[in-house]
Design a protein around this motif. Structure first.
Motif, PDB file in Angstrom:
ATOM      1  N   PRO A 156       0.820  -1.209   0.000  1.00 34.93           N
ATOM      2  CA  PRO A 156       0.000   0.000   0.000  1.00 34.93           C
ATOM      3  C   PRO A 156       0.858   1.264   0.000  1.00 34.93           C
ATOM      4  N   ASN A 157       0.253   2.344  -0.463  1.00 34.98           N
ATOM      5  CA  ASN A 157       0.931   3.637  -0.472  1.00 34.98           C
ATOM      6  C   ASN A 157       0.531   4.458   0.751  1.00 34.98           C
ATOM      7  N   MET A 158       1.424   5.360   1.123  1.00 38.60           N
ATOM      8  CA  MET A 158       1.144   6.250   2.248  1.00 38.60           C
ATOM      9  C   MET A 158       1.798   7.600   1.978  1.00 38.60           C
ATOM     10  N   THR A 159       1.077   8.667   2.202  1.00 34.96           N
ATOM     11  CA  THR A 159       1.594  10.012   1.990  1.00 34.96           C
ATOM     12  C   THR A 159       2.307  10.510   3.241  1.00 34.96           C
ATOM     13  N   LYS A 209       7.584  16.547   9.331  1.00 39.06           N
ATOM     14  CA  LYS A 209       6.339  17.229   9.674  1.00 39.06           C
ATOM     15  C   LYS A 209       6.280  17.427  11.178  1.00 39.06           C
ATOM     16  N   GLU A 210       5.330  18.226  11.607  1.00 37.32           N
ATOM     17  CA  GLU A 210       5.182  18.518  13.029  1.00 37.32           C
ATOM     18  C   GLU A 210       5.022  17.222  13.823  1.00 37.32           C
ATOM     19  N   GLY A 211       5.787  17.097  14.906  1.00 46.53           N
ATOM     20  CA  GLY A 211       5.760  15.903  15.739  1.00 46.53           C
ATOM     21  C   GLY A 211       6.938  14.979  15.522  1.00 46.53           C
ATOM     22  N   ASP A 212       7.669  15.158  14.401  1.00 47.87           N
ATOM     23  CA  ASP A 212       8.882  14.368  14.161  1.00 47.87           C
ATOM     24  C   ASP A 212      10.006  14.849  15.064  1.00 47.87           C
ATOM     25  N   VAL A 213      10.861  13.915  15.474  1.00 54.38           N
ATOM     26  CA  VAL A 213      11.965  14.223  16.388  1.00 54.38           C
ATOM     27  C   VAL A 213      13.270  13.738  15.757  1.00 54.38           C
ATOM     28  N   LEU A 214      14.316  14.563  15.828  1.00 49.92           N
ATOM     29  CA  LEU A 214      15.611  14.200  15.248  1.00 49.92           C
ATOM     30  C   LEU A 214      16.711  14.204  16.300  1.00 49.92           C
ATOM     31  N   ALA A 343      21.195  11.347  -3.162  1.00 52.20           N
ATOM     32  CA  ALA A 343      20.833  11.880  -1.845  1.00 52.20           C
ATOM     33  C   ALA A 343      19.459  12.540  -1.885  1.00 52.20           C
ATOM     34  N   GLU A 344      19.192  13.295  -2.943  1.00 52.16           N
ATOM     35  CA  GLU A 344      17.890  13.952  -3.072  1.00 52.16           C
ATOM     36  C   GLU A 344      16.776  12.927  -3.257  1.00 52.16           C
ATOM     37  N   ARG A 345      17.053  11.835  -3.984  1.00 57.44           N
ATOM     38  CA  ARG A 345      16.039  10.803  -4.213  1.00 57.44           C
ATOM     39  C   ARG A 345      15.753  10.004  -2.939  1.00 57.44           C
ATOM     40  N   ILE A 346      16.813   9.590  -2.241  1.00 57.02           N
ATOM     41  CA  ILE A 346      16.653   8.730  -1.058  1.00 57.02           C
ATOM     42  C   ILE A 346      15.953   9.469   0.076  1.00 57.02           C
ATOM     43  N   PHE A 347      16.347  10.717   0.312  1.00 57.88           N
ATOM     44  CA  PHE A 347      15.730  11.473   1.400  1.00 57.88           C
ATOM     45  C   PHE A 347      14.521  12.278   0.935  1.00 57.88           C
ATOM     46  N   GLY A 348      14.169  12.120  -0.338  1.00 57.29           N
ATOM     47  CA  GLY A 348      12.966  12.746  -0.873  1.00 57.29           C
ATOM     48  C   GLY A 348      11.885  11.703  -1.042  1.00 57.29           C
ATOM     49  N   ALA A 349      11.681  11.260  -2.304  1.00 59.28           N
ATOM     50  CA  ALA A 349      10.619  10.302  -2.600  1.00 59.28           C
ATOM     51  C   ALA A 349      10.835   8.961  -1.915  1.00 59.28           C
ATOM     52  N   GLY A 350      12.090   8.610  -1.639  1.00 54.81           N
ATOM     53  CA  GLY A 350      12.377   7.309  -1.049  1.00 54.81           C
ATOM     54  C   GLY A 350      12.403   7.281   0.468  1.00 54.81           C
ATOM     55  N   PHE A 351      12.146   8.417   1.103  1.00 57.49           N
ATOM     56  CA  PHE A 351      12.278   8.498   2.554  1.00 57.49           C
ATOM     57  C   PHE A 351      11.328   7.540   3.283  1.00 57.49           C
ATOM     58  N   MET A 352      10.131   7.336   2.728  1.00 65.92           N
ATOM     59  CA  MET A 352       9.136   6.496   3.389  1.00 65.92           C
ATOM     60  C   MET A 352       9.642   5.064   3.580  1.00 65.92           C
ATOM     61  N   ASN A 353      10.518   4.590   2.682  1.00 67.08           N
ATOM     62  CA  ASN A 353      11.032   3.224   2.799  1.00 67.08           C
ATOM     63  C   ASN A 353      11.774   2.990   4.105  1.00 67.08           C
ATOM     64  N   PHE A 354      12.316   4.045   4.681  1.00 73.18           N
ATOM     65  CA  PHE A 354      13.089   3.918   5.914  1.00 73.18           C
ATOM     66  C   PHE A 354      12.231   4.075   7.165  1.00 73.18           C
ATOM     67  N   ILE A 355      10.991   4.483   7.001  1.00 67.36           N
ATOM     68  CA  ILE A 355      10.204   4.897   8.163  1.00 67.36           C
ATOM     69  C   ILE A 355       9.243   3.838   8.662  1.00 67.36           C
ATOM     70  N   ASP A 356       8.407   3.317   7.787  1.00 65.25           N
ATOM     71  CA  ASP A 356       7.328   2.474   8.300  1.00 65.25           C
ATOM     72  C   ASP A 356       7.107   1.251   7.429  1.00 65.25           C
ATOM     73  N   SER A 357       6.779   0.140   8.056  1.00 63.72           N
ATOM     74  CA  SER A 357       6.439  -1.095   7.352  1.00 63.72           C
ATOM     75  C   SER A 357       4.926  -1.223   7.263  1.00 63.72           C
ATOM     76  N   ALA A 358       4.458  -1.551   6.069  1.00 64.10           N
ATOM     77  CA  ALA A 358       3.019  -1.770   5.900  1.00 64.10           C
ATOM     78  C   ALA A 358       2.610  -3.073   6.569  1.00 64.10           C
ATOM     79  N   VAL A 359       3.410  -4.113   6.349  1.00 61.81           N
ATOM     80  CA  VAL A 359       3.185  -5.422   6.973  1.00 61.81           C
ATOM     81  C   VAL A 359       4.541  -6.004   7.355  1.00 61.81           C
ATOM     82  N   SER A 360       4.547  -6.897   8.320  1.00 64.85           N
ATOM     83  CA  SER A 360       5.799  -7.465   8.810  1.00 64.85           C
ATOM     84  C   SER A 360       5.804  -8.978   8.661  1.00 64.85           C
ATOM     85  N   ASP A 361       6.991  -9.562   8.838  1.00 67.65           N
ATOM     86  CA  ASP A 361       7.179 -11.022   8.814  1.00 67.65           C
ATOM     87  C   ASP A 361       6.569 -11.650   7.564  1.00 67.65           C
TER      88      ASP A 361
END
Length: 504
Positions: A156-159, A209-214, A343-361
């Motif tokens: 699935p996609n996520m914005t 976005k608001e609520g993110d912590v670095l 760098a622009e691609r990975i931390f741009g359109a590809g950033f979501m790949n590092f953040i959340d899993s749609a499904v696991s295992d």
């Protein structure tokens, strides 16, 4: 198999009886050959029927209708070896054999779907192509008909608005090796590996976005935390100034950096957010010894998802094998960030790949008719035993293409293939079973996609030494006229590779 063993025992007994009746003695030996040719980067296991009772003279052994295997196309979803290979070819260098990993080449491409069906949360295209003689280059000739099975699966996609907030700890290598140029020829104001990192980190700000912590942690001989527990605020220049002030120094102590990063990540940990550590490094440690235990221990915290560890290899000479191992342990992805554009691609359109899993295992199993032989696989892992194949986490906005080759002497339109997907969603195990006949698979219209995948894996097989340029350039796959953009890119890369090989 039992049938062969029974025949062998029977013949041996008869020979002994005949020789004994003539007053002689018998001495013999025997061997059996594996039915499955080993023509892929991932060895395909021989498929054995279940144990059978010894038949009597009037009984035929049971005929099993299907065989099956489990497979994984890289549990870290890496694309590094393909990106490194293309960069080497552009610079006129022959890529090393270790970069010929076909599953990473497939992972790097975005295949469109063909005749897709929706099996929530996945969309799945499932087809098969009956290849003509010599159409798909193989390490060894086969007499049987060759069938190339292709599966395109997307999650699935996520914005950005929909994704969960993240507590992100960025672990940046600032050792002396990061002062090296990122390529033989560089452009603009960005020259070094650390410059590429800075481009990525500045691009990241546009996707928070608001609520993110670095947290920003650096390491060389020791380690430091220039930014800790910073809540995203576009008006606050704290993070921007810290990134601009990064500079290289001393040697590389990866373990010191990882230890410090997890100290910061644990202090900032919030169970209702996605907690991630991302390392940006060339992954060459010359001081200290890396202990992956801290990574493994924190993937689950208090029975819930913990801190996953992702990796980004910087430049075209990073230690990708080592980084792949660390991210496998950390249950996340890794990629190659060679240029400022990457760098622009990975931390741009590809950033979501590092953040959340749609499904696991997630685990995949393919059942196929016994009159087919599983000839070759582009997967990283293949086994009849599910415990020998690692499960994967499937990220939002991601997809994978699977390519499996089969041979047969007697295909039938009614032959059935079954793809089974098991996964966990909200902690519950789910199962999807997709059953298709050979006729349905051939009618799915995936020929162009399967040929494109074959072109990608062909380049990988050239790089890893399984195929020669003579075999590939003489194949009818290479001479195809109706092709996709993916196919064209790989055919050009094959041209460059073979030209370099012939030149050397």
């Amino acid at each position: 198999m039992i049938t062969h063993r029974f025949a062998f025992i029977f013949v041996t007994i008869m020979i002994n009886l005949l020789l004994t009746s003539c007053g002689g003695e018998a001495d013999g030996s025997g061997s059996s050959a594996n039915k499955t040719p080993q023509a892929s980067a991932t060895p395909v296991p021989a498929v054995l029927a279940e144990d059978l009772n010894e038949p009597d003279d009037n009984t035929q052994p049971e005929n099993h209708e299907s065989s099956a295997f489990y497979f994984s196309y890289d549990d870290s979803a890496s694309t590094a070896s393909k990106e490194l290979t293309f960069t080497a070819l552009q610079e006129g260098r022959v890529p090393p054999a270790s970069w010929g990993r076909p599953y990473e080449y497939l992972n790097s491409e975005k295949f469109t779907h063909f005749n897709a069906d929706s099996y929530l949360p996945f969309d799945v295209s499932f087809g098969i192509y009956a290849a003509q003689a010599l159409e798909i280059p193989l390490r060894e000739e086969i007499d049987d008909a060759l069938y190339a099975l292709g599966v395109n699966i997307s999650g699935p996609n996520m914005t950005q608005e929909e994704r969960p907030n993240v507590v992100l700890t960025l672990l940046v290598d600032v050792s002396g090796s990061m002062e090296a140029p990122y390529a033989i020829e560089t452009y603009g104001d960005h020259r070094t590996l650390l410059d590429v990192v800075k481009v990525g980190l500045m691009t990241l700000l546009d996707h928070l976005k608001e609520g993110d912590v670095l947290n920003l942690v650096t390491f060389s001989t020791g380690s430091d935390i220039p930014v800790q527990n910073w809540f995203y605020n576009p008006s606050d220049d704290t993070f921007t100034n810290a990134v601009a002030g990064l500079y290289t120094q001393a040697s590389t102590n990866l373990n010191a950096g990882i230890t410090k990063a997890y100290e910061a990540a644990l202090q900032s940990y919030q169970s209702h957010k996605a907690n991630r550590v991302i390392i940006l490094t060339d992954a060459y440690a010359n001081q200290g010894e890396v202990n992956p235990t801290i990574i493994a221990e924190n993937t689950v915290i208090n029975g819930r998802e913990g801190i996953h560890f992702a990796g980004i290899g910087i430049g075209n000479g990073f230690n990708d094998r080592f980084l792949n191992q660390l991210t496998d342990i950390g249950k996340s992805v890794y990629a190659a960030m060679i240029s400022p554009g990457d760098a622009e691609r990975i931390f741009g359109a590809g950033f979501m790949n590092f953040i959340d899993s749609a499904v696991s295992d997630v685990k995949f199993r393919l059942s196929y008719p016994n009159n087919f032989t599983h000839f070759s696989s582009a997967a990283e892992e293949v086994s009849e035993d599910p415990e020998q194949v690692n499960s994967t986490n499937f990220s939002y906005n991601s997809s994978q293409f699977f390519l499996e080759l089969f041979s047969t002497q007697n295909a039938s339109d009614s032959d059935t293939f079954v793809l089974t997907i098991t996964y966990k969603e909200a902690g519950e195990t789910q199962t999807i079973e997709i059953e298709k006949t050979l006729a349905q698979l051939q009618a799915a219209g995936g020929e162009l996609h399967i040929k494109s995948a074959a072109a990608a894996t062909t380049l990988a097989s050239l790089v890893n030494g399984e195929l020669s340029c003579d075999v590939v350039l003489a194949s009818s796959l290479y001479a195809a006229t109706e092709v996709s953009e993916i196919f064209s890119n790989y055919r050009d890369a094959i041209d460059h590779y073979c030209a370099l090989i012939n030149k050397n």
